[in-house]
Enzyme design. Structure first.
Site, PDB file in Angstrom:
ATOM      1  N   LYS A  69       4.018   0.840  -7.944  1.00 39.33           N
ATOM      2  CA  LYS A  69       2.673  -0.342  -8.475  1.00 39.33           C
ATOM      3  C   LYS A  69       1.732  -0.697  -7.346  1.00 39.33           C
ATOM      4  O   LYS A  69       0.276  -1.135  -7.686  1.00 39.33           O
ATOM      5  CB  LYS A  69       3.107  -2.205  -8.619  1.00 39.33           C
ATOM      6  N   ASN A  90      -0.572  -4.161 -12.803  1.00 39.15           N
ATOM      7  CA  ASN A  90       1.016  -2.917 -13.257  1.00 39.15           C
ATOM      8  C   ASN A  90       1.210  -3.530 -14.909  1.00 39.15           C
ATOM      9  O   ASN A  90       1.466  -2.486 -15.772  1.00 39.15           O
ATOM     10  CB  ASN A  90       1.841  -4.635 -13.744  1.00 39.15           C
TER      11      ASN A  90
END
Ligand code: ATR
Length: 283
Positions: A69, A90
């Site tokens: 991420k 994300n």
């Protein structure tokens, strides 16, 4: 030539047990969208190349999970304000082979699960979030946006909680502390954002944190109650839930960003719970 089908995927490592393909297949069927969605294991160091390969092969969007991420955040030249602040991405929208837009739907997923699916009104409430890693950083801004009286971040390593609280101090009443510094206080909402549940562990928390109307939430999803959920039940929490709803809600927000239509989440949350139960029984 037949039309090319838009491709979507979740990139992570490990990723084999990801429920995102299950969720997005149901969203696509429900909304009549033609697309594919797969789970792809990416090796450490190969994230940027893997995104570029995917983009060249009709890839239109990606979900990104552990441990990529932060890399996705660096890769996306343009980002939403919420992703920028979270320091993690994300959701990637692939506009072109080298043009990616980053967003973060984790926080809105948690808030929608709490406030819509579980009908919690967080305005004026006291919230405790346990943990100070990447998962927690991603949800602080949307949680503060619900107007709580206070948000306390408690972490095993106190310095990280204090740092996080400082980073978001401009957005509301937020304090960081260690796990032994509650001073007898109890909270209306307690969220477990640590990775302890993944290993079947429980952060050492005093039972005094819970009063008769405390709502307890584990950001992890599991067919069986996690150690945190069992602890909360034993301490007399009003309601104890896992993160299945958050998972589906963050996916729905990604789907909306990519496809411009909002799927209904309730039937998918129910289907996912049944699926998790089936998988446990067949083990
Ligand atoms: P994630 O991206 O899932 O947030 P992370 O950044 O590695 O993962 O953060 C994990 C969090 O869980 C940290 O807050 C960690 O506490 P430390 O900062 O003290 O390491 C917390 N954590 C993990 N296992 C724990 C345990 N058994 N008890 C208490 N906290 C735990």
């Amino acid at each position: 030539m037949p039309d090319k089908i838009d491709r979507y995927a979740v990139f992570g490592n490990p990723v084999a047990h990801s429920k995102s393909p299950f969720i997005h297949a149901r969203f696509a069927a429900q909304t009549g969208q033609k697309l594919t969605y797969t789970a792809e294991r990416v090796e450490p160091g190969d994230f940027e190349n893997a995104v570029a390969r995917f983009a060249r092969n009709d890839g239109k969007g990606l979900n990104v999970t552990v441990p990529f991420k932060q890399e996705a955040w660096q890769l996306a030249a343009r980002k939403s304000a919420r992703a920028d602040r979270a320091g993690a991405v994300n959701t990637l929208i692939i506009h072109d082979t080298d043009d990616y837009y980053g967003d973060n739907t984790d926080g809105i997923g948690l808030v929608r699960d709490l406030t819509i699916n579980h009908a919690l009104d967080l305005e004026g409430k006291s919230i405790l979030i346990v943990g100070a890693g990447g998962a927690v950083r991603g949800v602080i801004e949307p949680l503060l946006g619900t107007g709580p009286a206070s948000l306390t971040i408690a972490n095993r390593t106190k310095a990280k909680a204090v740092q996080l609280a400082n980073d978001f101090a401009d957005l509301g009443q937020i304090v960081g502390c260690g796990l032994d510094e509650f001073g007898g206080n109890s909270f209306d909402l307690i969220i477990n954002g640590t990775s302890a549940s993944l290993r079947g562990e429980l952060p050492p928390l005093p039972g005094t944190l819970i009063h008769a109307s405390t709502f307890c939430y584990d950001m992890m999803y599991a067919p069986e109650p996690t150690p945190f959920m069992r602890w909360a039940q034993q301490c007399g929490a009003r309601q104890v839930v896992d993160g299945t709803g958050m998972l589906v809600e963050q996916a729905a927000e990604s789907f909306r960003i990519w496809r411009g239509c909002t799927p209904a989440t309730a039937p998918v949350i129910e289907a996912l719970r049944e699926q998790l139960q089936l998988e446990t029984e067949s083990r």
